[in-house]
Design an enzyme around this catalytic site. Sequence first.
Site, PDB file in Angstrom:
ATOM      1  N   CYS A  55       0.791  -1.227   0.000  1.00  0.00           N
ATOM      2  CA  CYS A  55       0.000   0.000   0.000  1.00  0.00           C
ATOM      3  C   CYS A  55       0.824   1.279   0.000  1.00  0.00           C
ATOM      4  O   CYS A  55       0.322   2.341  -0.361  1.00  0.00           O
ATOM      5  CB  CYS A  55      -0.946  -0.006   1.191  1.00  0.00           C
ATOM      6  SG  CYS A  55      -1.949  -1.505   1.316  1.00  0.00           S
ATOM      7  N   HIS A 101      -3.104   6.915   2.547  1.00  0.00           N
ATOM      8  CA  HIS A 101      -3.515   5.590   2.084  1.00  0.00           C
ATOM      9  C   HIS A 101      -4.890   5.284   2.652  1.00  0.00           C
ATOM     10  O   HIS A 101      -5.156   5.490   3.836  1.00  0.00           O
ATOM     11  CB  HIS A 101      -2.498   4.544   2.547  1.00  0.00           C
ATOM     12  CG  HIS A 101      -2.988   3.140   2.392  1.00  0.00           C
ATOM     13  ND1 HIS A 101      -3.558   2.672   1.225  1.00  0.00           N
ATOM     14  CD2 HIS A 101      -3.014   2.093   3.271  1.00  0.00           C
ATOM     15  CE1 HIS A 101      -3.899   1.404   1.386  1.00  0.00           C
ATOM     16  NE2 HIS A 101      -3.581   1.034   2.610  1.00  0.00           N
ATOM     17  N   ASN A 105      -9.938  -0.529   0.039  1.00  0.00           N
ATOM     18  CA  ASN A 105      -8.485  -0.481   0.052  1.00  0.00           C
ATOM     19  C   ASN A 105      -7.963  -1.059  -1.267  1.00  0.00           C
ATOM     20  O   ASN A 105      -8.000  -2.272  -1.467  1.00  0.00           O
ATOM     21  CB  ASN A 105      -7.941  -1.274   1.246  1.00  0.00           C
ATOM     22  CG  ASN A 105      -6.429  -1.228   1.355  1.00  0.00           C
ATOM     23  OD1 ASN A 105      -5.735  -0.782   0.448  1.00  0.00           O
ATOM     24  ND2 ASN A 105      -5.921  -1.708   2.477  1.00  0.00           N
TER      25      ASN A 105
END
Length: 353
Positions: free
Chosen positions: A124, A260, A290
């Site tokens: 990520c 993020h 996500n």
Amino acid sequence: MDMSAPTDRPGRPSIGITALGSYVPARVVTNADFEAYMETNAEWIESRTGIRERRFSAPDEYTSDVGVGAVRDMLDRDPDALKGVDAVICATVSPDALMPSTAALIAMQVGLTGAAAFDLSTACSGFVYALSVASGLIQSGAAQRVLVVGAEALSKIVDQQDRGTAILFGDGAGAAVVGPVPAGLGFQEFIMGADGAGGSSLYLRNVAPHLPGGFEMGDSVGMNGREVFKFAVRVLGDSGQKVLQKSGLTSADVDWVIPHQANVRIIEAAVERFGIPMSKTVINLDRYGNTSSATVPLALREAVDDGRVQDGQQLLLIAFGGGLSWVAGTMKWWAGAPSLKAKAVSTLAGVEA
């Protein structure tokens, strides 16, 4: 690790983002869709993560495909966006293959055959890591302009029966060209780091059946949610504070945080640590979940499109990921290129209303 990209280094151009594009697959998967085969409910998922829906790629749609989609969106906005690009970095943990690199596959399809191309795997945190690497390549003279793509087809590698991971992840891509920008704008500082001792908290098996020390891995994404949460809150807050200090900035100087998009509770706790309100934080995980390395560019693209991020504003980018890894960067936004102009958008990132 501190990695600087000064905006006013004598004799060298300031470096920043000169083009943006984004792409998300057409298929929408809502929280309610999980209720049909999993012991959960939509309200429970949203209350604990902030996620209402996410996008899943089609059966024959893979990471290179979504990456190309983001680049094509960029080219639709600015046909000259790739002019002078001589290197391609794809940040991903769901590559089409270990070799050839997904970056090379994307480059081939968007007319950049012959450009240097490689994948970067820090999960990520990958897109912001790649921005720093791209800036370094240009500062060193190894590249003139770099195409950075954060792309994932996570639905292909997540166990859709695992409530701990299936509800969190989605697919998508964002693309940016990194190159010279006007003096005083662009990247300021980057801070990057990783701690392999935390690898057992977030992992995906590839070749080895276990990590050093004997931790056994499965064949799909595995995560210790509690440990990742604690880690994320700490490193996002700490790295954000450190990069602001290194940049000679304070929290009050920040116009927008682009974090993020993992979990809204993580984001709330992290920005609280360095005193920036949620009203200055870009959030779109409610619609995309996500998407790992794609979250930061998807959020940035959306905030530029709807006019929140404007020319000359101070941005703070923060992310964490597998490794366990972390990264933070500061930049003064430049909105002088065609694909960086605000425009009305629908709920699809990168699609005009």
